[in-house]
Write a protein that holds these residues in place. Structure first.
Motif, PDB file in Angstrom:
ATOM      1  N   SER A 124     -32.779 -65.679 -20.714  1.00  0.00           N
ATOM      2  CA  SER A 124     -33.228 -65.040 -21.744  1.00  0.00           C
ATOM      3  C   SER A 124     -34.767 -64.711 -21.597  1.00  0.00           C
ATOM      4  N   PRO A 125     -35.263 -63.843 -22.233  1.00  0.00           N
ATOM      5  CA  PRO A 125     -36.815 -63.538 -22.039  1.00  0.00           C
ATOM      6  C   PRO A 125     -37.665 -64.521 -22.693  1.00  0.00           C
ATOM      7  N   HIS A 126     -37.066 -65.506 -23.431  1.00  0.00           N
ATOM      8  CA  HIS A 126     -37.891 -66.368 -24.127  1.00  0.00           C
ATOM      9  C   HIS A 126     -38.215 -67.708 -23.469  1.00  0.00           C
ATOM     10  N   VAL A 127     -37.741 -67.984 -22.008  1.00  0.00           N
ATOM     11  CA  VAL A 127     -37.791 -69.083 -21.254  1.00  0.00           C
ATOM     12  C   VAL A 127     -38.891 -68.534 -20.295  1.00  0.00           C
ATOM     13  N   SER A 128     -39.333 -69.721 -19.907  1.00  0.00           N
ATOM     14  CA  SER A 128     -40.471 -69.626 -19.026  1.00  0.00           C
ATOM     15  C   SER A 128     -40.062 -69.270 -17.805  1.00  0.00           C
ATOM     16  N   LEU A 129     -41.191 -68.721 -17.034  1.00  0.00           N
ATOM     17  CA  LEU A 129     -41.028 -68.322 -15.557  1.00  0.00           C
ATOM     18  C   LEU A 129     -40.433 -69.489 -14.548  1.00  0.00           C
ATOM     19  N   GLN A 130     -41.270 -70.605 -14.967  1.00  0.00           N
ATOM     20  CA  GLN A 130     -40.775 -71.959 -14.217  1.00  0.00           C
ATOM     21  C   GLN A 130     -39.179 -72.025 -14.367  1.00  0.00           C
ATOM     22  N   GLN A 131     -38.705 -72.242 -15.495  1.00  0.00           N
ATOM     23  CA  GLN A 131     -37.143 -72.204 -16.170  1.00  0.00           C
ATOM     24  C   GLN A 131     -36.606 -71.163 -15.123  1.00  0.00           C
ATOM     25  N   LYS A 132     -36.929 -70.237 -14.935  1.00  0.00           N
ATOM     26  CA  LYS A 132     -36.165 -69.177 -14.303  1.00  0.00           C
ATOM     27  C   LYS A 132     -36.049 -69.554 -12.868  1.00  0.00           C
ATOM     28  N   ILE A 133     -37.321 -69.859 -12.331  1.00  0.00           N
ATOM     29  CA  ILE A 133     -37.319 -70.049 -10.887  1.00  0.00           C
ATOM     30  C   ILE A 133     -36.302 -71.397 -10.602  1.00  0.00           C
ATOM     31  N   GLU A 134     -36.400 -72.407 -11.458  1.00  0.00           N
ATOM     32  CA  GLU A 134     -35.565 -73.559 -11.448  1.00  0.00           C
ATOM     33  C   GLU A 134     -34.170 -73.245 -11.207  1.00  0.00           C
ATOM     34  N   PHE A 135     -33.781 -72.363 -12.008  1.00  0.00           N
ATOM     35  CA  PHE A 135     -32.152 -71.733 -12.180  1.00  0.00           C
ATOM     36  C   PHE A 135     -32.206 -71.040 -11.000  1.00  0.00           C
ATOM     37  N   ILE A 136     -32.878 -70.160 -10.328  1.00  0.00           N
ATOM     38  CA  ILE A 136     -32.771 -69.645  -8.991  1.00  0.00           C
ATOM     39  C   ILE A 136     -32.618 -70.691  -7.898  1.00  0.00           C
ATOM     40  N   PHE A 137     -33.467 -71.711  -8.066  1.00  0.00           N
ATOM     41  CA  PHE A 137     -33.583 -72.658  -6.998  1.00  0.00           C
ATOM     42  C   PHE A 137     -32.241 -73.081  -6.862  1.00  0.00           C
ATOM     43  N   LYS A 138     -31.531 -73.678  -7.913  1.00  0.00           N
ATOM     44  CA  LYS A 138     -30.224 -74.247  -8.026  1.00  0.00           C
ATOM     45  C   LYS A 138     -29.099 -73.349  -7.631  1.00  0.00           C
ATOM     46  N   LEU A 139     -29.407 -72.080  -7.616  1.00  0.00           N
ATOM     47  CA  LEU A 139     -28.437 -71.219  -7.018  1.00  0.00           C
ATOM     48  C   LEU A 139     -28.473 -71.122  -5.756  1.00  0.00           C
ATOM     49  N   TYR A 140     -29.632 -71.294  -4.958  1.00  0.00           N
ATOM     50  CA  TYR A 140     -29.792 -71.501  -3.607  1.00  0.00           C
ATOM     51  C   TYR A 140     -29.437 -72.613  -3.158  1.00  0.00           C
ATOM     52  N   ASP A 141     -29.371 -73.872  -3.821  1.00  0.00           N
ATOM     53  CA  ASP A 141     -29.282 -75.220  -3.593  1.00  0.00           C
ATOM     54  C   ASP A 141     -27.766 -75.479  -3.500  1.00  0.00           C
ATOM     55  N   GLN A 184     -29.488 -74.987 -30.124  1.00  0.00           N
ATOM     56  CA  GLN A 184     -30.874 -74.322 -30.034  1.00  0.00           C
ATOM     57  C   GLN A 184     -31.701 -75.310 -29.364  1.00  0.00           C
ATOM     58  N   GLU A 185     -31.779 -76.349 -29.714  1.00  0.00           N
ATOM     59  CA  GLU A 185     -32.641 -77.469 -29.377  1.00  0.00           C
ATOM     60  C   GLU A 185     -32.274 -77.766 -27.748  1.00  0.00           C
ATOM     61  N   HIS A 186     -30.910 -77.693 -27.398  1.00  0.00           N
ATOM     62  CA  HIS A 186     -30.558 -77.996 -26.051  1.00  0.00           C
ATOM     63  C   HIS A 186     -30.979 -76.939 -25.155  1.00  0.00           C
ATOM     64  N   CYS A 187     -30.997 -75.716 -25.824  1.00  0.00           N
ATOM     65  CA  CYS A 187     -31.273 -74.534 -24.816  1.00  0.00           C
ATOM     66  C   CYS A 187     -32.914 -74.319 -24.678  1.00  0.00           C
ATOM     67  N   LYS A 188     -33.580 -75.222 -25.620  1.00  0.00           N
ATOM     68  CA  LYS A 188     -35.287 -74.966 -25.532  1.00  0.00           C
ATOM     69  C   LYS A 188     -35.464 -73.668 -26.241  1.00  0.00           C
ATOM     70  N   HIS A 189     -34.675 -73.559 -27.141  1.00  0.00           N
ATOM     71  CA  HIS A 189     -35.004 -72.309 -28.311  1.00  0.00           C
ATOM     72  C   HIS A 189     -34.998 -70.825 -27.739  1.00  0.00           C
ATOM     73  N   ALA A 190     -34.125 -70.888 -26.729  1.00  0.00           N
ATOM     74  CA  ALA A 190     -34.115 -69.578 -25.834  1.00  0.00           C
ATOM     75  C   ALA A 190     -33.204 -68.373 -26.659  1.00  0.00           C
ATOM     76  N   PHE A 191     -32.615 -68.817 -27.573  1.00  0.00           N
ATOM     77  CA  PHE A 191     -32.121 -67.681 -28.387  1.00  0.00           C
ATOM     78  C   PHE A 191     -31.917 -68.324 -29.782  1.00  0.00           C
ATOM     79  N   SER A 192     -31.927 -67.342 -30.797  1.00  0.00           N
ATOM     80  CA  SER A 192     -32.139 -67.372 -32.219  1.00  0.00           C
ATOM     81  C   SER A 192     -30.614 -68.005 -32.786  1.00  0.00           C
ATOM     82  N   GLN A 193     -30.646 -68.327 -34.062  1.00  0.00           N
ATOM     83  CA  GLN A 193     -29.395 -68.743 -34.360  1.00  0.00           C
ATOM     84  C   GLN A 193     -28.358 -67.727 -34.381  1.00  0.00           C
ATOM     85  N   GLN A 194     -28.806 -66.424 -34.898  1.00  0.00           N
ATOM     86  CA  GLN A 194     -27.634 -65.523 -34.749  1.00  0.00           C
ATOM     87  C   GLN A 194     -27.389 -65.422 -33.299  1.00  0.00           C
TER      88      GLN A 194
END
Length: 188
Positions: free
Chosen positions: A87-104, A17-27
């Protein structure tokens, strides 16, 4: 956690949970672990490209080969971190960084015109010509103040997303509405 036959402890769950910056609940992490174990047919604690391709929805994704570059050989903690971009719990910046990695595609921290063209080709397939793809991308870059020769770093990529009319977060990179406005797709 290295062996998928073991159970997650409370400490493991909190660590993930800490590693994924609390994007997911424990369940949710427990559910993801169960799915991870199903995918890890070898039981080695890692998911191979072949195991990912066994998921029908993944196998037919037009970006699956690009995603595999990011996914092959992930352990559970890395698997959850990868999924956190959705996850809907992560920031827009994190989503953009992911998409950037997809393009790179070569992981050099820069996205070139050919990288964007490759993604657009993957997304559009036979529906538009290569000339139309190049024209649309050139217009998108010019609208944001760049050229075909620009090497985009993350901040440039963010600028293009927010300063052009092409972006739609429901569809990666170019929206169908944008392509329609540019006359790439004709209706009726």
């Amino acid at each position: 956690m290295g062996n998928t036959s073991s159970m997650l402890t409370q400490y493991d769950i909190e660590e993930v949970q800490e590693h994924c910056k609390h994007a997911f609940s424990q369940q949710e992490i427990v559910s993801l672990y169960q799915r991870f174990c199903q995918l890890d047919r070898s039981g080695g604690g890692f998911i191979s490209a072949d195991e990912f391709l066994s998921v029908p929805e993944f196998a037919v994704n037009p970006l699956s080969q690009r995603l595999l570059r990011m996914l092959d050989g992930l352990n559970f903690k890395e698997f959850v971190a990868f999924l956190s971009a959705f996850s809907p719990h992560v920031s827009l910046q994190q989503k953009i960084e992911f998409i950037f990695k997809l393009y790179d595609s070569d992981s050099n921290g820069k996205v070139a015109f050919h990288d964007m063209l490759d993604v657009l080709r993957d997304l559009t397939g036979q529906f538009i010509s290569e000339q139309q793809r190049e024209q649309v991308l050139t217009e998108v870059l010019e609208e944001a103040g760049y050229t075909k020769d620009s090497m985009l770093v993350l901040s440039d990529f963010v600028k293009i997303i927010f300063q052009t009319s092409c972006w739609n977060f429901e569809e990666p990179f170019l929206s169908i509405a944008f392509l329609l406005r540019k006359g790439v797709f004709a209706l009726g």
